[in-house]
Design a protein around this motif. Sequence first.
Motif, short mmCIF file in Angstrom:
data_model
loop_
_atom_site.label_atom_id
_atom_site.label_comp_id
_atom_site.label_asym_id
_atom_site.label_seq_id
_atom_site.Cartn_x
_atom_site.Cartn_y
_atom_site.Cartn_z
N SER A 1 89.30 77.87 14.10
CA SER A 1 90.62 77.54 13.57
C SER A 1 91.75 78.29 14.28
O SER A 1 92.88 78.30 13.81
N ARG A 2 91.46 78.92 15.40
CA ARG A 2 92.50 79.65 16.11
C ARG A 2 93.53 78.68 16.67
O ARG A 2 93.29 77.48 16.80
N ALA A 3 94.68 79.23 17.06
CA ALA A 3 95.74 78.40 17.62
C ALA A 3 95.34 77.82 18.97
O ALA A 3 94.61 78.45 19.74
N VAL A 4 95.80 76.63 19.23
CA VAL A 4 95.64 76.01 20.55
C VAL A 4 96.66 76.66 21.47
O VAL A 4 97.86 76.59 21.25
N ARG A 5 96.18 77.31 22.53
CA ARG A 5 97.07 78.04 23.44
C ARG A 5 97.59 77.08 24.50
O ARG A 5 96.82 76.37 25.14
N VAL A 6 98.90 77.09 24.71
CA VAL A 6 99.57 76.07 25.52
C VAL A 6 100.45 76.70 26.59
O VAL A 6 101.15 77.69 26.35
N VAL A 7 100.41 76.12 27.79
CA VAL A 7 101.40 76.41 28.84
C VAL A 7 102.20 75.14 29.07
O VAL A 7 101.62 74.04 29.16
N VAL A 8 103.52 75.28 29.14
CA VAL A 8 104.40 74.14 29.40
C VAL A 8 104.98 74.29 30.80
O VAL A 8 105.64 75.30 31.11
N ALA A 9 104.72 73.32 31.66
CA ALA A 9 105.20 73.35 33.04
C ALA A 9 106.16 72.19 33.27
O ALA A 9 105.74 71.04 33.42
N ASP A 10 107.44 72.51 33.25
CA ASP A 10 108.48 71.50 33.48
C ASP A 10 109.74 72.24 33.93
O ASP A 10 110.05 73.31 33.40
N ASP A 11 110.45 71.66 34.90
CA ASP A 11 111.63 72.35 35.44
C ASP A 11 112.92 71.96 34.72
O ASP A 11 114.01 72.32 35.17
N HIS A 12 112.81 71.24 33.59
CA HIS A 12 113.99 70.86 32.82
C HIS A 12 113.90 71.47 31.42
O HIS A 12 112.95 71.21 30.68
#
Length: 218
Positions: free
Chosen positions: A7-18
């Motif tokens: 049930s841990r958090a889904v770890r996310v990286v966001v890659a966008d230049d805007h």
Amino acid sequence: MQTRTDSRAVRVVVADDHAIIQDAIRSLLTQAEAQLLMRFEICAIAPDGLAAIAQVKTHRPDLLFLDISMPLASGAEIIHDIRRWSPDTRIVVFTGITSPGLVASTVEAGVDGLFSKGGAATAMIDKLPLILRGGRHIAPEFEAMIAAGQQAAALTDRERQILNMVVAGKTNKEMAALLNISPKTVDKHRTSLMTKLDVHSAAQLMMRALKDGLIDPT
């Protein structure tokens, strides 16, 4: 492929230049938390392709939201490097690209989810559990684009010339003069490309060429 059973958090990286897209993804994930009863933790934001690779190497996230049109590295390069350094990271691409070739290369590189920036947010949210479990989803409009690109690849160079001229509004007589062939030969090529693209009139041919990006850039 690992599956999520805790049930841990889904770890996310966001890659966008805007920044506006970065904020939109944050909002989407907040909406997804309420709808899917899951938690999402944004570990890092990457404003270019090299930063995206570096952040994934550092954080080994469960999920990467990737813009494939960023500075310093192409989408395919980013995806290939991420597959090497963090093979369990699921890669979701939001894009506005309309090139069948670029869409096909993105899919072939191994993207797990491909969604249009112009599409409904709920489409992505609905498919997140599937993607996080190891499944794959390509939006229907991109599947159609890939099919269109495959059909376009079957056109001969002459048929491509005729297609571009039809879209430009040239008559058979004008095309014949420009290509130094007979109007009858022009009609033969025109009929052949209409058959390959499964259209039945000049209007349908023009609509198909413009909709699916089949004409050559000027």
